[in-house]
Design a protein around this motif. Structure first.
Motif, short mmCIF file in Angstrom:
data_model
loop_
_atom_site.label_atom_id
_atom_site.label_comp_id
_atom_site.label_asym_id
_atom_site.label_seq_id
_atom_site.Cartn_x
_atom_site.Cartn_y
_atom_site.Cartn_z
N ARG A 18 46.12 46.07 45.66
CA ARG A 18 46.42 46.37 44.26
C ARG A 18 45.24 46.03 43.37
N VAL A 19 44.63 44.88 43.63
CA VAL A 19 43.50 44.43 42.82
C VAL A 19 42.30 45.33 43.03
N GLU A 20 42.04 45.71 44.27
CA GLU A 20 40.89 46.56 44.56
C GLU A 20 41.05 47.92 43.89
N ARG A 21 42.27 48.44 43.87
CA ARG A 21 42.50 49.72 43.21
C ARG A 21 42.17 49.63 41.72
N ALA A 22 42.60 48.55 41.08
CA ALA A 22 42.32 48.38 39.66
C ALA A 22 40.82 48.29 39.41
N ARG A 23 40.11 47.59 40.28
CA ARG A 23 38.67 47.44 40.11
C ARG A 23 37.96 48.78 40.21
N LEU A 24 38.39 49.63 41.15
CA LEU A 24 37.75 50.93 41.31
C LEU A 24 38.10 51.89 40.19
N LEU A 25 39.28 51.72 39.59
CA LEU A 25 39.67 52.58 38.48
C LEU A 25 38.94 52.20 37.19
N ALA A 26 38.61 50.92 37.06
CA ALA A 26 37.97 50.44 35.84
C ALA A 26 36.45 50.61 35.92
N ASN A 27 35.87 50.91 34.79
CA ASN A 27 34.41 51.01 34.69
C ASN A 27 33.88 49.66 34.19
N VAL A 28 33.71 48.73 35.11
CA VAL A 28 33.28 47.38 34.75
C VAL A 28 31.83 47.41 34.28
N SER A 29 31.53 46.69 33.22
CA SER A 29 30.22 46.73 32.59
C SER A 29 29.13 46.15 33.47
N ASP A 30 27.88 46.54 33.17
CA ASP A 30 26.74 46.00 33.89
C ASP A 30 26.61 44.50 33.68
N SER A 31 26.97 44.03 32.48
CA SER A 31 26.86 42.59 32.21
C SER A 31 27.84 41.80 33.08
N ARG A 32 29.06 42.32 33.25
CA ARG A 32 30.02 41.64 34.12
C ARG A 32 29.56 41.70 35.57
N TRP A 33 28.96 42.80 35.96
CA TRP A 33 28.44 42.92 37.33
C TRP A 33 27.40 41.83 37.58
N ALA A 34 26.50 41.64 36.62
CA ALA A 34 25.48 40.60 36.76
C ALA A 34 26.11 39.21 36.84
N GLU A 35 27.13 38.97 36.02
CA GLU A 35 27.82 37.68 36.05
C GLU A 35 28.49 37.45 37.41
N ALA A 36 29.09 38.50 37.95
CA ALA A 36 29.75 38.37 39.26
C ALA A 36 28.76 38.03 40.34
N VAL A 37 27.57 38.63 40.27
CA VAL A 37 26.53 38.32 41.26
C VAL A 37 26.13 36.86 41.19
N GLU A 38 25.96 36.34 39.98
CA GLU A 38 25.60 34.93 39.82
C GLU A 38 26.71 34.02 40.35
N GLU A 39 27.95 34.42 40.12
CA GLU A 39 29.08 33.64 40.66
C GLU A 39 29.02 33.62 42.19
N HIS A 40 28.64 34.75 42.78
CA HIS A 40 28.56 34.80 44.24
C HIS A 40 27.38 33.99 44.77
N ARG A 41 26.34 33.82 43.98
CA ARG A 41 25.24 32.95 44.42
C ARG A 41 25.73 31.51 44.57
N GLY A 42 26.59 31.08 43.66
CA GLY A 42 27.18 29.76 43.79
C GLY A 42 28.14 29.69 44.97
N ILE A 43 28.89 30.77 45.17
CA ILE A 43 29.85 30.81 46.27
C ILE A 43 29.14 30.69 47.62
N VAL A 44 28.04 31.42 47.80
CA VAL A 44 27.35 31.38 49.09
C VAL A 44 26.73 30.01 49.34
#
Length: 218
Positions: free
Chosen positions: A161-187
């Motif tokens: 359900r969550v993945e479907r919402a993500r693909l339907l939404a046009n998430v901004s480039d700024s949020r994409w960059a934030e998500a990448v930084e969050e994943h750097r902490g995760i790794v």
């Protein structure tokens, strides 16, 4: 998602459910649309009975709405659904992170780190489809490393359900960059096998993702 190639007979039910789920998540079967049962049966080479059994599974996952004597429709993505689902998924992913840090083999940890590196490269190349696939693989690998079938089953039911919402939404480039930084902490937390930190980072990551989806879909 390819819905025109006949299915093979082994594990017909599982393959049929998987193909239909992917078609819904990717938008090939659009929210609110009636499920074209006759067309799907012809394209996939199955009868109505296995198709309807597969639709029952997807109805339990919240992706399909069964209508008495009127077939089935693809469910719509709603804010209420996302607000209910995300906190649960955040808890599930947080627990998976804790368990994975304790139970994953060194090889599994290395593979998750390698997937992260691939994902970062896709981000640098601006390749969103490849990035999202790598992201999906990372979360799936963490869940597998948690060694808990019950946890994995509940996560799988909600994550589509969550993945479907993500693909339907046009998430901004700024949020994409934030998500990448969050994943750097995760790794980094994964490499350190710091379960408590990883759990907290995963929950924060999911909460931030919900906020971005709400903004994009509003």
């Amino acid at each position: 998602m390819n819905l025109s190639t006949p299915l093979t007979r082994p594990s017909l039910h599982e393959e049929l459910v998987t193909r239909l789920r992917q078609a819904i998540v990717e938008g090939s079967l659009e929210p609110g649309a009636k499920v074209p049962e006759r067309e799907l049966c012809e394209n996939l080479g199955v009868s109505r009975t296995p198709l309807r059994e597969a639709l029952k599974v997807l109805a339990n996952e919240g992706l399909v709405i069964l209508q008495s004597n009127r077939g089935a429709r693809i469910s719509k993505v709603t804010m209420e659904e996302l607000e209910h689902a995300f906190p649960v998924i955040a808890v599930l992913e947080g627990l998976a992170g804790e368990l994975a840090c304790d139970l994953a083999s060194d090889t599994e940890i290395a593979q998750i780190v390698a997937r992260h590196n691939d994902m970062f490269r896709h981000y640098e190349a601006g390749d969103r489809p490849a990035y999202f696939q790598a992201n999906h693989d990372i979360h799936a690998a963490l869940m597998a490393a948690a060694r808990n079938d019950v946890l994995a089953q509940h996560y799988a039911m909600l994550s589509s359900r969550v993945e479907r919402a993500r693909l339907l939404a046009n998430v901004s480039d700024s949020r994409w960059a934030e998500a990448v930084e969050e994943h750097r902490g995760i790794v980094k937390a994964i490499e350190a096998r710091d379960g408590a930190l990883l759990s907290a980072l995963l929950r924060t990551h999911l909460n931030n993702k919900l906020a971005a989806l709400k903004k994009a879909l509003s």
